[in-house]
Design a protein around this motif. Sequence first.
Motif, PDB file in Angstrom:
ATOM      1  N   GLU A  32     -66.142  -3.985  36.887  1.00 10.96           N
ATOM      2  CA  GLU A  32     -66.254  -4.838  36.454  1.00 10.96           C
ATOM      3  C   GLU A  32     -65.103  -4.242  34.993  1.00 10.96           C
ATOM      4  OE1 GLU A  32     -68.848  -1.511  35.416  1.00 10.96           O
ATOM      5  OE2 GLU A  32     -69.162  -3.154  37.259  1.00 10.96           O
ATOM      6  N   ALA A  33     -64.795  -3.011  35.613  1.00  6.87           N
ATOM      7  CA  ALA A  33     -63.983  -2.142  35.031  1.00  6.87           C
ATOM      8  C   ALA A  33     -62.697  -1.841  36.383  1.00  6.87           C
ATOM      9  CB  ALA A  33     -63.900  -0.836  33.997  1.00  6.87           C
ATOM     10  N   ASN A  34     -62.306  -2.619  36.981  1.00  7.83           N
ATOM     11  CA  ASN A  34     -61.415  -1.743  38.119  1.00  7.83           C
ATOM     12  C   ASN A  34     -59.916  -1.693  37.516  1.00  7.83           C
ATOM     13  OD1 ASN A  34     -61.160  -4.564  37.849  1.00  7.83           O
ATOM     14  ND2 ASN A  34     -61.228  -4.978  40.217  1.00  7.83           N
ATOM     15  N   TRP A  35     -59.723  -2.465  36.503  1.00 11.87           N
ATOM     16  CA  TRP A  35     -58.454  -3.061  35.755  1.00 11.87           C
ATOM     17  C   TRP A  35     -58.334  -0.976  35.340  1.00 11.87           C
ATOM     18  CZ3 TRP A  35     -59.018  -1.609  30.856  1.00 11.87           C
ATOM     19  CH2 TRP A  35     -59.735  -2.117  30.345  1.00 11.87           C
ATOM     20  N   PHE A  36     -59.078  -1.039  34.656  1.00 12.47           N
ATOM     21  CA  PHE A  36     -59.227   0.349  33.754  1.00 12.47           C
ATOM     22  C   PHE A  36     -58.294   1.292  34.808  1.00 12.47           C
ATOM     23  CE2 PHE A  36     -61.302   4.539  32.518  1.00 12.47           C
ATOM     24  CZ  PHE A  36     -59.593   4.775  31.253  1.00 12.47           C
ATOM     25  N   TRP A  37     -59.351   1.032  35.612  1.00 10.86           N
ATOM     26  CA  TRP A  37     -59.513   2.665  36.759  1.00 10.86           C
ATOM     27  C   TRP A  37     -58.101   2.449  37.612  1.00 10.86           C
ATOM     28  CZ3 TRP A  37     -62.055   6.851  35.724  1.00 10.86           C
ATOM     29  CH2 TRP A  37     -62.813   6.695  34.522  1.00 10.86           C
ATOM     30  N   LEU A  38     -57.725   1.262  37.842  1.00 15.13           N
ATOM     31  CA  LEU A  38     -55.992   1.573  38.819  1.00 15.13           C
ATOM     32  C   LEU A  38     -55.423   1.603  37.803  1.00 15.13           C
ATOM     33  CD1 LEU A  38     -57.504  -2.106  40.722  1.00 15.13           C
ATOM     34  CD2 LEU A  38     -57.411   0.836  42.047  1.00 15.13           C
ATOM     35  N   SER A  39     -55.553   1.605  36.804  1.00 13.64           N
ATOM     36  CA  SER A  39     -54.187   1.376  35.862  1.00 13.64           C
ATOM     37  C   SER A  39     -54.240   2.978  35.324  1.00 13.64           C
ATOM     38  CB  SER A  39     -54.514   0.907  34.540  1.00 13.64           C
ATOM     39  OG  SER A  39     -55.748   1.259  33.148  1.00 13.64           O
ATOM     40  N   GLN A  40     -55.243   3.996  35.794  1.00 10.71           N
ATOM     41  CA  GLN A  40     -55.324   5.051  35.467  1.00 10.71           C
ATOM     42  C   GLN A  40     -55.085   5.694  36.888  1.00 10.71           C
ATOM     43  OE1 GLN A  40     -56.004   7.711  32.338  1.00 10.71           O
ATOM     44  NE2 GLN A  40     -56.518   5.541  31.994  1.00 10.71           N
ATOM     45  N   ALA A  41     -55.295   5.693  37.932  1.00 17.27           N
ATOM     46  CA  ALA A  41     -54.828   5.519  39.515  1.00 17.27           C
ATOM     47  C   ALA A  41     -53.353   5.487  38.829  1.00 17.27           C
ATOM     48  CB  ALA A  41     -55.411   4.746  40.251  1.00 17.27           C
TER      49      ALA A  41
END
Length: 84
Positions: A32-41
């Motif tokens: 549900e928050a993969n957009w955030f984590w992928l942008s941080q990665a």
Amino acid sequence: MKSPIWPTAPEDIRHYRALGSICRQQAVLHPEANWFWLSQAERWEDLAAAAPASSSRLDGATGPVQTSPVPTSPVPTSPVQKAA
């Protein structure tokens, strides 16, 4: 006068890449928050890629590098609750 930029050690680059990997794992665990984590990665990987370039700027550097390892948006801490 000391320069605000210091050489980046290989350990720092490995650290940035490890943080990118952790963020990608969080993206899998929290879809549900993969957009955030992928942008941080992606941000951590960009820092790792820019680290050698920033250390080569030591000869004529006049200002600080414009990168920040601190997240700029809030980190989701729990899954989003879905209405029943």
